[in-house]
Design a protein around this motif. Structure first.
Motif, PDB file in Angstrom:
ATOM      1  N   UNK A   1      -3.421  -4.364  19.815  1.00 53.08           N
ATOM      2  CA  UNK A   1      -2.801  -4.632  18.517  1.00 53.08           C
ATOM      3  C   UNK A   1      -3.798  -4.511  17.370  1.00 53.08           C
ATOM      4  N   UNK A   2      -5.026  -4.953  17.586  1.00 55.43           N
ATOM      5  CA  UNK A   2      -6.041  -4.782  16.541  1.00 55.43           C
ATOM      6  C   UNK A   2      -6.266  -3.303  16.242  1.00 55.43           C
ATOM      7  N   UNK A   3      -6.279  -2.470  17.271  1.00 46.91           N
ATOM      8  CA  UNK A   3      -6.440  -1.024  17.070  1.00 46.91           C
ATOM      9  C   UNK A   3      -5.270  -0.438  16.283  1.00 46.91           C
ATOM     10  N   UNK A   4      -4.059  -0.962  16.516  1.00 46.87           N
ATOM     11  CA  UNK A   4      -2.887  -0.496  15.784  1.00 46.87           C
ATOM     12  C   UNK A   4      -2.972  -0.851  14.304  1.00 46.87           C
ATOM     13  N   UNK A   5      -3.629  -1.970  13.996  1.00 47.09           N
ATOM     14  CA  UNK A   5      -3.731  -2.444  12.613  1.00 47.09           C
ATOM     15  C   UNK A   5      -4.869  -1.790  11.828  1.00 47.09           C
ATOM     16  N   UNK A   6      -5.839  -1.193  12.497  1.00 43.49           N
ATOM     17  CA  UNK A   6      -7.018  -0.647  11.818  1.00 43.49           C
ATOM     18  C   UNK A   6      -6.692   0.313  10.675  1.00 43.49           C
ATOM     19  N   UNK A   7      -5.687   1.187  10.780  1.00 42.50           N
ATOM     20  CA  UNK A   7      -5.397   2.087   9.651  1.00 42.50           C
ATOM     21  C   UNK A   7      -5.031   1.356   8.356  1.00 42.50           C
ATOM     22  N   UNK A   8      -4.604   0.091   8.465  1.00 41.57           N
ATOM     23  CA  UNK A   8      -4.217  -0.671   7.280  1.00 41.57           C
ATOM     24  C   UNK A   8      -5.413  -1.286   6.556  1.00 41.57           C
ATOM     25  N   UNK A   9      -6.547  -1.392   7.240  1.00 43.34           N
ATOM     26  CA  UNK A   9      -7.730  -2.016   6.644  1.00 43.34           C
ATOM     27  C   UNK A   9      -8.204  -1.181   5.455  1.00 43.34           C
ATOM     28  N   UNK A  10      -8.365  -1.828   4.320  1.00 44.44           N
ATOM     29  CA  UNK A  10      -8.780  -1.144   3.103  1.00 44.44           C
ATOM     30  C   UNK A  10      -7.624  -0.533   2.329  1.00 44.44           C
ATOM     31  N   UNK A  11      -6.410  -0.660   2.878  1.00 43.30           N
ATOM     32  CA  UNK A  11      -5.233  -0.142   2.185  1.00 43.30           C
ATOM     33  C   UNK A  11      -4.762  -1.109   1.106  1.00 43.30           C
ATOM     34  N   UNK A  12      -3.731  -0.679   0.393  1.00 46.96           N
ATOM     35  CA  UNK A  12      -3.171  -1.479  -0.695  1.00 46.96           C
ATOM     36  C   UNK A  12      -1.707  -1.770  -0.380  1.00 46.96           C
ATOM     37  N   UNK A  13      -1.355  -3.051  -0.400  1.00 41.88           N
ATOM     38  CA  UNK A  13       0.040  -3.420  -0.204  1.00 41.88           C
ATOM     39  C   UNK A  13       0.795  -3.047  -1.472  1.00 41.88           C
ATOM     40  N   UNK A  14       1.783  -2.176  -1.314  1.00 42.22           N
ATOM     41  CA  UNK A  14       2.533  -1.705  -2.474  1.00 42.22           C
ATOM     42  C   UNK A  14       3.870  -2.400  -2.655  1.00 42.22           C
ATOM     43  N   UNK A  15       4.439  -2.908  -1.565  1.00 40.23           N
ATOM     44  CA  UNK A  15       5.777  -3.488  -1.701  1.00 40.23           C
ATOM     45  C   UNK A  15       6.125  -4.280  -0.446  1.00 40.23           C
ATOM     46  N   UNK A  16       7.073  -5.180  -0.600  1.00 41.28           N
ATOM     47  CA  UNK A  16       7.730  -5.813   0.538  1.00 41.28           C
ATOM     48  C   UNK A  16       8.968  -4.968   0.820  1.00 41.28           C
ATOM     49  N   UNK A  17       9.213  -4.654   2.087  1.00 46.69           N
ATOM     50  CA  UNK A  17      10.299  -3.745   2.439  1.00 46.69           C
ATOM     51  C   UNK A  17      11.252  -4.384   3.436  1.00 46.69           C
ATOM     52  N   UNK A  18      12.444  -3.834   3.500  1.00 44.58           N
ATOM     53  CA  UNK A  18      13.432  -4.250   4.492  1.00 44.58           C
ATOM     54  C   UNK A  18      14.118  -3.007   5.032  1.00 44.58           C
TER      55      UNK A  18
END
Length: 75
Positions: free
Chosen positions: A10-27
Motif C-alpha cells: 500500500x505504501x508503494x501504491x501511495x508513492x506517486x501522490x507524494x509531493x502532489x497537490x490536492x486539488x479537490x474532494x471528489x465523489x
C-alpha cells in the motif's frame, strides 16, 4: 503476503501522490447498490491528476472511513 509486505504494498501504491497537490474532494456516481464513493483528486508531480478513492476493503465493498491525524506522530 505477511503484514509487513501488505503494508509495503500500500505504501508503494501511495508513492506517486507524494509531493502532489490536492486539488479537490471528489465523489463517484452511485454503484449498482446505490453507494457513492469519495476521495481526493491529486495532481501528481508528473502532471497527471489521479483520484484516491477511500474504500471499505480491498474488494470495494462500499465507501470507507478515514482518520485525520494532526502532527507527525502516527499510531
Amino acid at each position: 503476503m505477511d503484514a509487513n509486505e501488505h503494508t509495503q504494498f500500500y505504501l508503494d501504491q501511495l508513492k506517486p501522490f507524494v509531493g502532489g497537490v490536492i486539488e479537490d474532494a471528489v465523489r463517484t456516481d452511485g454503484d449498482e447498490f446505490g453507494d457513492e464513493f469519495f476521495g481526493l483528486a491529486i495532481r501528481c508531480k508528473d502532471g497527471e491528476v489521479r483520484h484516491l478513492i477511500i474504500l471499505a476493503d480491498d474488494e470495494g465493498n462500499g465507501p470507507g472511513s478515514f482518520e485525520i491525524v494532526e502532527g507527525e506522530r502516527h499510531g
